[in-house]
Design an enzyme around this catalytic site. Structure first.
Site, PDB file in Angstrom:
ATOM      1  CD  GLU A  74      -3.004  -0.505  -0.131  1.00 20.43           C
ATOM      2  OE1 GLU A  74      -3.298   0.685  -0.297  1.00 20.43           O
ATOM      3  OE2 GLU A  74      -3.374  -1.398  -0.906  1.00 20.43           O
ATOM      4  CB  CYS A 108     -13.946   4.105 -13.409  1.00 24.32           C
ATOM      5  SG  CYS A 108     -14.726   5.724 -13.310  1.00 24.32           S
ATOM      6  CB  CYS A 135     -19.475   4.148 -19.396  1.00 21.73           C
ATOM      7  SG  CYS A 135     -18.586   5.550 -18.700  1.00 21.73           S
ATOM      8  CB  CYS A 146     -22.670   5.741 -13.294  1.00 19.70           C
ATOM      9  SG  CYS A 146     -21.336   6.938 -13.408  1.00 19.70           S
TER      10      CYS A 146
HETATM   11  S1  SF4 Z   1     -20.220   4.083 -15.580  1.00 15.85           S
HETATM   12 FE1  SF4 Z   1     -19.518   5.628 -14.106  1.00 15.85          FE
HETATM   13  S2  SF4 Z   1     -18.302   4.461 -12.652  1.00 15.85           S
HETATM   14 FE2  SF4 Z   1     -18.518   3.190 -14.479  1.00 15.85          FE
HETATM   15  S3  SF4 Z   1     -16.744   3.616 -15.796  1.00 15.85           S
HETATM   16 FE3  SF4 Z   1     -18.387   5.019 -16.432  1.00 15.85          FE
HETATM   17  S4  SF4 Z   1     -18.051   6.852 -15.222  1.00 15.85           S
HETATM   18 FE4  SF4 Z   1     -16.895   5.252 -14.232  1.00 15.85          FE
END
Ligand code: SF4
Length: 346
Positions: A35, A190, A197, A206
């Site tokens: 970490e 993301c 997405c 989202c």
């Molecule tokens: S849907 Fe939202 S959380 Fe998923 S990759 Fe796209 S922006 Fe990121």
């Protein structure tokens, strides 16, 4: 389990990373070292450093007993050296004050050198399965987009909202897997520049995806022009081709690493040189620019080739004559690494 966590875990079971070196035998020590290395550094860069570190310091007593030079040597090239110094100090605190065992409550873990709330949460969750939230860069990005949170996460009000959501989404079971899943989701789907997405398990809920503007989150850091500092480095070379290196003070930039004697201006560099070497000439080497978080360092190296009998400048313990390519057990500053490479061809 919340719907959010359920979707994240289902995705993790199919696509998450399960073979990173620190995921095998995830003791608090092994997870802690990973970490700290992963703060500010990508997984692919960390892996070979982690493996070398574990080969030399397989457990906490070995790390606590090592010298600072040995630890910094293993960090050479990773940057942000205060992480290595804190890691070393923390190992000694745990050895001396906690009988060599990691504390298991978050407040105590957070009181140790170099461990903030997110690192404490990650350690307790990944190593011990505790129900603890994390908020590293990846998780901030996922949450800021999912909830369309405006503002720069470095601001405390924004950070507070992100922590609230991070805690709210925690599952009651499989917390270690969930923590890894959130990090993986941010790193693999993301991403900062190309959020995938269409493949994301969180797409339905989202807000940024619905608005069509994931790139607007998280908010950017307000622009700030960094001040500049100018310094002069004295590069002394003896007839054997050895270069004089000096160990830097333990705190500040490149703390504890080996570099060149440094001066605030050219006159002081010259005075230090001519006090011992009246006939030496100085040649300017190309200017170096080193960006740090709070300022830009402009370092002007000045090379002096010394005569046969002029190597007496060395202060034992703090300075040494270094021959390129020969191991000496200490870590080199990035300024020294760059200059030594340049000198090989000079
Ligand atoms: S849907 Fe939202 S959380 Fe998923 S990759 Fe796209 S922006 Fe990121």
């Amino acid at each position: 389990m919340t719907n959010f966590a359920e979707r994240v875990l289902t995705w993790y079971d199919q696509h998450g990373r399960k073979h990173l070196p620190w995921q095998h035998n995830p003791t608090p020590y092994r997870v802690w070292v990973s970490e700290i290395m992963l703060q500010q550094t990508q997984v692919a860069t960390v892996i070979p450093y982690y493996q070398r570190f574990m080969a030399s310091f397989p457990d906490l007593p070995m790390l606590a007993a090592a010298s600072t030079d040995q630890v910094l040597k293993h960090w050479e090239g990773l940057g942000y050296y205060s992480r290595a110094r804190n890691l070393h100090r923390c190992a000694q605190v745990i050895r001396d004050q906690y009988q060599g065992r990691f504390p298991t409550d978050r407040e105590t873990v957070m009181s140790l050198p170099g461990i903030g709330r997110s690192t404490a949460g990650a350690m307790l969750s990944l190593a011990l399965g505790q129900k603890q939230a994390i908020l590293d860069g990846n998780v901030k990005r996922v949450l800021a987009r999912y909830h369309a949170i405006d503002g720069y996460p470095g601001q405390s009000a924004v950070q507070q909202r992100l922590w609230q959501y991070a805690e709210q989404h925690l599952p009651d079971q499989r917390n270690a897997a969930y923590t890894q899943a959130m990090m993986d989701l941010g790193a693999l789907l993301c991403t900062r520049s190309k959020p995938a997405c269409l493949l994301c398990p969180l797409r339905d809920g989202c807000q940024a995806a619905r608005q069509g503007n994931p790139h607007d989150y998280p908010g950017r850091k307000p622009a700030r022009i960094l001040p500049e500092k100018s310094r002069f480095a004295l590069v002394l070379r003896n007839p054997a081709g050895e270069i004089l290196l000096e160990q830097r003070p333990p705190t500040g930039i490149w703390g504890g690493l080996w570099s060149f004697p440094e001066f605030p201006d050219r006159q002081q560099a010259l005075a230090a040189l001519t006090a011992q070497h009246p006939v030496a000439d100085l040649h300017e080497l190309p200017l170096q620019v080193h960006p740090f978080s709070h300022y830009r360092l402009k370092l002007q190296p000045l090379l002096a080739d010394l005569g046969m009998s002029e190597t007496g400048i060395m202060e034992a313990g703090r300075q040494l004559w270094y021959k390129a390519g020969i191991e000496f057990g200490g870590g080199l500053s990035s300024a020294a690494q760059q200059l030594l490479k340049l000198l090989e061809n000079h």
